[in-house]
Write a protein that holds these residues in place. Structure first.
Motif, mmCIF file in Angstrom:
data_model
loop_
_atom_site.group_PDB
_atom_site.id
_atom_site.type_symbol
_atom_site.label_atom_id
_atom_site.label_comp_id
_atom_site.label_asym_id
_atom_site.label_seq_id
_atom_site.Cartn_x
_atom_site.Cartn_y
_atom_site.Cartn_z
ATOM 1 N N GLY A 1 0.802 -1.215 0.000
ATOM 2 C CA GLY A 1 0.000 0.000 0.000
ATOM 3 C C GLY A 1 0.832 1.260 0.000
ATOM 4 O O GLY A 1 0.517 2.236 -0.681
ATOM 5 N N ALA A 2 1.926 1.262 0.763
ATOM 6 C CA ALA A 2 2.726 2.480 0.937
ATOM 7 C C ALA A 2 3.494 2.869 -0.319
ATOM 8 O O ALA A 2 3.520 4.043 -0.696
ATOM 9 N N VAL A 3 4.134 1.909 -0.966
ATOM 10 C CA VAL A 3 4.975 2.247 -2.127
ATOM 11 C C VAL A 3 4.150 2.862 -3.262
ATOM 12 O O VAL A 3 4.503 3.930 -3.768
ATOM 13 N N PRO A 4 3.028 2.252 -3.679
ATOM 14 C CA PRO A 4 2.246 2.915 -4.736
ATOM 15 C C PRO A 4 1.667 4.259 -4.300
ATOM 16 O O PRO A 4 1.518 5.162 -5.110
ATOM 17 N N LEU A 5 1.354 4.395 -3.004
ATOM 18 C CA LEU A 5 0.798 5.655 -2.508
ATOM 19 C C LEU A 5 1.792 6.799 -2.661
ATOM 20 O O LEU A 5 1.395 7.946 -2.857
ATOM 21 N N LEU A 6 3.077 6.494 -2.615
ATOM 22 C CA LEU A 6 4.100 7.530 -2.826
ATOM 23 C C LEU A 6 3.994 8.155 -4.215
ATOM 24 O O LEU A 6 4.422 9.287 -4.426
ATOM 25 N N PHE A 7 3.427 7.410 -5.160
ATOM 26 C CA PHE A 7 3.350 7.873 -6.545
ATOM 27 C C PHE A 7 1.980 8.430 -6.926
ATOM 28 O O PHE A 7 1.795 8.893 -8.045
ATOM 29 N N VAL A 8 1.015 8.376 -6.007
ATOM 30 C CA VAL A 8 -0.328 8.872 -6.326
ATOM 31 C C VAL A 8 -0.314 10.391 -6.450
ATOM 32 O O VAL A 8 -0.714 10.949 -7.460
ATOM 33 N N LYS A 9 0.120 11.060 -5.396
ATOM 34 C CA LYS A 9 0.181 12.518 -5.383
ATOM 35 C C LYS A 9 1.103 12.926 -4.251
ATOM 36 O O LYS A 9 1.200 12.233 -3.245
ATOM 37 N N GLU A 10 1.759 14.057 -4.406
ATOM 38 C CA GLU A 10 2.772 14.445 -3.416
ATOM 39 C C GLU A 10 2.198 14.644 -2.023
ATOM 40 O O GLU A 10 2.887 14.432 -1.032
ATOM 41 N N ASP A 11 0.938 15.017 -1.912
ATOM 42 C CA ASP A 11 0.390 15.242 -0.577
ATOM 43 C C ASP A 11 0.056 13.940 0.156
ATOM 44 O O ASP A 11 -0.319 13.967 1.329
ATOM 45 N N GLN A 12 0.221 12.814 -0.499
ATOM 46 C CA GLN A 12 0.037 11.520 0.158
ATOM 47 C C GLN A 12 1.328 11.010 0.799
ATOM 48 O O GLN A 12 1.304 10.112 1.634
ATOM 49 N N ILE A 13 2.455 11.576 0.423
ATOM 50 C CA ILE A 13 3.742 11.125 0.951
ATOM 51 C C ILE A 13 3.850 11.369 2.457
ATOM 52 O O ILE A 13 4.316 10.476 3.185
ATOM 53 N N PRO A 14 3.426 12.522 2.994
ATOM 54 C CA PRO A 14 3.445 12.670 4.456
ATOM 55 C C PRO A 14 2.567 11.639 5.172
ATOM 56 O O PRO A 14 2.880 11.230 6.290
ATOM 57 N N LEU A 15 1.497 11.196 4.527
ATOM 58 C CA LEU A 15 0.659 10.155 5.109
ATOM 59 C C LEU A 15 1.447 8.848 5.243
ATOM 60 O O LEU A 15 1.329 8.140 6.244
#
Length: 164
Positions: free
Chosen positions: A57-71
């Motif tokens: 879940g975490a690795v693809p979330l890094l590529f969704v949008k930059e504001d998801q990276i702090p999550l």
């Protein structure tokens, strides 16, 4: 139960609004966040490793949008807190640190590199949270908050999130 969950996910207000407007990159985030949370939930179980689901879940979330990276950074810190093994905690805290580094790289180098002005124009989204972090909690409980979006968020899941 899987079919009911899929129906609840498909009727979720945020996804319906995204589908009404246009395909949006954030439509992918709920699935990746849910997978990441399942990995965190496995951290307390001795018979399962949290890492396969968490990373799925975490690795693809890094590529969704930059504001998801702090999550992802916050979820990594939560995972570290839930882990019992000291070595695993260090790895999870390292993942949080890597997420912060990726965020800084994306907003200070990658996105400005694609911008003609060479800047990241959306820092104001994080300014309020960084300068007044307690203001976030205040906004969540302010009586002026509209109840319709909250009901739209929770109704597809029969208000189960507040009870779990």
């Amino acid at each position: 139960s899987a079919l009911l969950l899929a129906l609840a996910y498909a009727s979720f207000w945020g996804l319906q609004r995204a589908a009404q407007f246009d395909a949006h990159e954030l439509a992918f985030a709920p699935l990746f966040i849910a997978i990441m949370v399942l990995g965190i939930d496995n951290a307390g179980r001795l018979d399962r490793s949290p890492w396969p689901l968490f990373l799925a879940g975490a690795v693809p979330l890094l590529f969704v949008k930059e504001d998801q990276i702090p999550l992802v950074a916050a979820a990594s810190a939560l995972l570290a807190w839930k882990l019992r093994d000291g070595r695993q905690r260090v790895i999870a805290l390292g993942a949080a640190g890597v997420s912060v580094a990726i965020f800084l790289l994306v907003v200070r180098v990658v996105i400005p590199g694609f911008n003609d002005a060479g800047v990241y124009n959306f820092t104001n989204a994080f300014d309020g949270a960084l300068s007044h972090p307690l203001g976030i909690a205040k906004q969540l409980v302010t009586p002026t908050m509209k109840l319709e979006p909250v009901a739209a968020w929770l109704l597809p899941f029969l208000f189960l999130p507040p009870h779990s």
